[in-house]
Scaffold this motif. Structure first.
Motif, PDB file in Angstrom:
ATOM      1  N   VAL A   3      -6.907   2.927 -19.352  1.00  0.00           N
ATOM      2  CA  VAL A   3      -5.828   3.656 -20.031  1.00  0.00           C
ATOM      3  C   VAL A   3      -5.310   4.787 -19.144  1.00  0.00           C
ATOM      4  CG1 VAL A   3      -5.293   5.142 -22.009  1.00  0.00           C
ATOM      5  CG2 VAL A   3      -6.547   3.007 -22.348  1.00  0.00           C
ATOM      6  N   PHE A   4      -6.208   5.499 -18.499  1.00  0.00           N
ATOM      7  CA  PHE A   4      -5.789   6.555 -17.588  1.00  0.00           C
ATOM      8  C   PHE A   4      -4.964   5.978 -16.437  1.00  0.00           C
ATOM      9  CE2 PHE A   4      -6.388   9.199 -13.821  1.00  0.00           C
ATOM     10  CZ  PHE A   4      -5.882  10.405 -14.280  1.00  0.00           C
ATOM     11  N   ALA A   5      -5.411   4.852 -15.876  1.00  0.00           N
ATOM     12  CA  ALA A   5      -4.695   4.224 -14.760  1.00  0.00           C
ATOM     13  C   ALA A   5      -3.294   3.781 -15.177  1.00  0.00           C
ATOM     14  CB  ALA A   5      -5.489   3.042 -14.218  1.00  0.00           C
ATOM     15  N   VAL A   6      -3.170   3.244 -16.388  1.00  0.00           N
ATOM     16  CA  VAL A   6      -1.850   2.822 -16.877  1.00  0.00           C
ATOM     17  C   VAL A   6      -0.951   4.049 -17.063  1.00  0.00           C
ATOM     18  CG1 VAL A   6      -0.631   1.804 -18.840  1.00  0.00           C
ATOM     19  CG2 VAL A   6      -2.635   0.660 -17.904  1.00  0.00           C
ATOM     20  N   GLY A   7      -1.490   5.101 -17.653  1.00  0.00           N
ATOM     21  CA  GLY A   7      -0.710   6.329 -17.821  1.00  0.00           C
ATOM     22  C   GLY A   7      -0.273   6.909 -16.493  1.00  0.00           C
TER      23      GLY A   7
ATOM     24  N   PHE B 241       0.072   5.262 -13.717  1.00  0.00           N
ATOM     25  CA  PHE B 241       1.048   4.326 -13.160  1.00  0.00           C
ATOM     26  C   PHE B 241       2.452   4.623 -13.683  1.00  0.00           C
ATOM     27  CE2 PHE B 241       3.470   0.464 -14.138  1.00  0.00           C
ATOM     28  CZ  PHE B 241       3.763   0.031 -12.865  1.00  0.00           C
ATOM     29  N   PHE B 242       2.584   4.773 -14.994  1.00  0.00           N
ATOM     30  CA  PHE B 242       3.901   5.054 -15.558  1.00  0.00           C
ATOM     31  C   PHE B 242       4.423   6.404 -15.097  1.00  0.00           C
ATOM     32  CE2 PHE B 242       2.843   1.763 -18.747  1.00  0.00           C
ATOM     33  CZ  PHE B 242       3.961   0.973 -18.558  1.00  0.00           C
ATOM     34  N   HIS B 243       3.556   7.370 -14.978  1.00  0.00           N
ATOM     35  CA  HIS B 243       3.993   8.680 -14.496  1.00  0.00           C
ATOM     36  C   HIS B 243       4.481   8.590 -13.055  1.00  0.00           C
ATOM     37  CE1 HIS B 243       3.522  12.690 -12.710  1.00  0.00           C
ATOM     38  NE2 HIS B 243       3.987  13.087 -13.898  1.00  0.00           N
ATOM     39  N   ASP B 244       3.677   7.931 -12.211  1.00  0.00           N
ATOM     40  CA  ASP B 244       4.021   7.850 -10.784  1.00  0.00           C
ATOM     41  C   ASP B 244       5.206   6.942 -10.505  1.00  0.00           C
ATOM     42  OD1 ASP B 244       1.879   9.510 -10.354  1.00  0.00           O
ATOM     43  OD2 ASP B 244       0.551   7.939  -9.583  1.00  0.00           O
ATOM     44  N   ARG B 245       5.314   5.835 -11.235  1.00  0.00           N
ATOM     45  CA  ARG B 245       6.353   4.836 -10.930  1.00  0.00           C
ATOM     46  C   ARG B 245       7.659   5.033 -11.693  1.00  0.00           C
ATOM     47  NH1 ARG B 245       4.866   1.587  -6.534  1.00  0.00           N
ATOM     48  NH2 ARG B 245       2.608   1.424  -6.612  1.00  0.00           N
TER      49      ARG B 245
ATOM     50  N   ALA C 164       2.915  -4.041  -9.424  1.00  0.00           N
ATOM     51  CA  ALA C 164       1.853  -3.157  -9.913  1.00  0.00           C
ATOM     52  C   ALA C 164       1.740  -3.250 -11.438  1.00  0.00           C
ATOM     53  CB  ALA C 164       2.129  -1.721  -9.482  1.00  0.00           C
ATOM     54  N   ALA C 165       2.874  -3.380 -12.114  1.00  0.00           N
ATOM     55  CA  ALA C 165       2.862  -3.513 -13.579  1.00  0.00           C
ATOM     56  C   ALA C 165       2.170  -4.810 -13.997  1.00  0.00           C
ATOM     57  CB  ALA C 165       4.286  -3.464 -14.129  1.00  0.00           C
ATOM     58  N   VAL C 166       2.392  -5.876 -13.251  1.00  0.00           N
ATOM     59  CA  VAL C 166       1.728  -7.154 -13.541  1.00  0.00           C
ATOM     60  C   VAL C 166       0.214  -6.993 -13.403  1.00  0.00           C
ATOM     61  CG1 VAL C 166       1.417  -9.521 -12.724  1.00  0.00           C
ATOM     62  CG2 VAL C 166       3.722  -8.591 -12.969  1.00  0.00           C
ATOM     63  N   GLU C 167      -0.227  -6.276 -12.381  1.00  0.00           N
ATOM     64  CA  GLU C 167      -1.667  -6.045 -12.194  1.00  0.00           C
ATOM     65  C   GLU C 167      -2.239  -5.209 -13.336  1.00  0.00           C
ATOM     66  OE1 GLU C 167      -3.704  -7.476  -9.928  1.00  0.00           O
ATOM     67  OE2 GLU C 167      -1.892  -8.631  -9.508  1.00  0.00           O
ATOM     68  N   ARG C 168      -1.499  -4.185 -13.777  1.00  0.00           N
ATOM     69  CA  ARG C 168      -1.965  -3.363 -14.900  1.00  0.00           C
ATOM     70  C   ARG C 168      -2.040  -4.193 -16.185  1.00  0.00           C
ATOM     71  NH1 ARG C 168      -1.560  -0.932 -10.717  1.00  0.00           N
ATOM     72  NH2 ARG C 168      -1.937   1.262 -10.403  1.00  0.00           N
ATOM     73  N   ARG C 169      -1.103  -5.099 -16.321  1.00  0.00           N
ATOM     74  CA  ARG C 169      -1.117  -5.987 -17.493  1.00  0.00           C
ATOM     75  C   ARG C 169      -2.382  -6.844 -17.499  1.00  0.00           C
ATOM     76  NH1 ARG C 169       2.426 -11.270 -18.182  1.00  0.00           N
ATOM     77  NH2 ARG C 169       1.595 -11.968 -20.164  1.00  0.00           N
ATOM     78  N   LYS C 170      -2.768  -7.364 -16.327  1.00  0.00           N
ATOM     79  CA  LYS C 170      -3.979  -8.170 -16.225  1.00  0.00           C
ATOM     80  C   LYS C 170      -5.209  -7.354 -16.626  1.00  0.00           C
ATOM     81  CE  LYS C 170      -2.268 -11.140 -12.520  1.00  0.00           C
ATOM     82  NZ  LYS C 170      -2.414 -11.472 -11.090  1.00  0.00           N
ATOM     83  N   LEU C 171      -5.270  -6.105 -16.183  1.00  0.00           N
ATOM     84  CA  LEU C 171      -6.382  -5.239 -16.559  1.00  0.00           C
ATOM     85  C   LEU C 171      -6.446  -5.051 -18.075  1.00  0.00           C
ATOM     86  CD1 LEU C 171      -6.213  -2.406 -13.865  1.00  0.00           C
ATOM     87  CD2 LEU C 171      -8.004  -4.122 -14.134  1.00  0.00           C
ATOM     88  N   CYS C 172      -5.291  -4.820 -18.692  1.00  0.00           N
ATOM     89  CA  CYS C 172      -5.246  -4.631 -20.146  1.00  0.00           C
ATOM     90  C   CYS C 172      -5.646  -5.907 -20.882  1.00  0.00           C
ATOM     91  CB  CYS C 172      -3.858  -4.166 -20.574  1.00  0.00           C
ATOM     92  SG  CYS C 172      -3.470  -2.484 -20.050  1.00  0.00           S
ATOM     93  N   GLU C 173      -5.234  -7.055 -20.372  1.00  0.00           N
ATOM     94  CA  GLU C 173      -5.619  -8.326 -20.999  1.00  0.00           C
ATOM     95  C   GLU C 173      -7.125  -8.557 -20.885  1.00  0.00           C
ATOM     96  OE1 GLU C 173      -3.069 -11.110 -19.008  1.00  0.00           O
ATOM     97  OE2 GLU C 173      -1.413 -10.791 -20.422  1.00  0.00           O
TER      98      GLU C 173
END
Length: 105
Positions: free
Chosen positions: A14-18, A20-24, A43-52
């Motif tokens: 969750v921190f990494a996704v947050g 990511f959105f802040h940085d990107r 990078a968003a696709v990779e974050r999606r995989k982590l969330c899945e």
């Protein structure tokens, strides 16, 4: 498993996704964002995989908890049945015994 593994992993993802959105998205000017859009997409696709993966872990944990609850209910049913059988036997023994009732308390 949850406290030592899944919970810290959840915080990390969750921190990494947050971040990511802040940085990107939030921290970039429009021109810079347009230039980095392709990288942001990947990078968003990779974050999606982590969330899945995280969601799959939670589903597995939920299924395991449901299975254990079912097993616990089965054990409780057996214990209650045995307790009823014991009470029936005790009553029959009390009725058929010549021993003083104080022995069966």
């Amino acid at each position: 498993v949850f406290k030592q593994g899944l919970l810290p992993l959840t915080f990390t993802v969750v921190f990494a996704v947050g971040q990511f959105f802040h940085d990107r998205y939030l921290d970039l000017e429009l021109g810079v964002w347009r230039k980095q859009l392709d990288k942001a997409f990947h990078a968003a696709v990779e974050r999606r995989k982590l969330c899945e993966c995280l969601a799959a872990y939670y589903h597995h944990l939920l299924d395991e908890a449901k299975r254990r609850i079912g097993a616990a209910a089965e054990v409780m049913g057996t214990v209650l049945f045995e307790a009823r059988q014991y009470e029936k036997s005790r009553k029959v023994l009390r009725l058929t015994s010549n021993v003083n009732d104080e022995m069966f308390c």
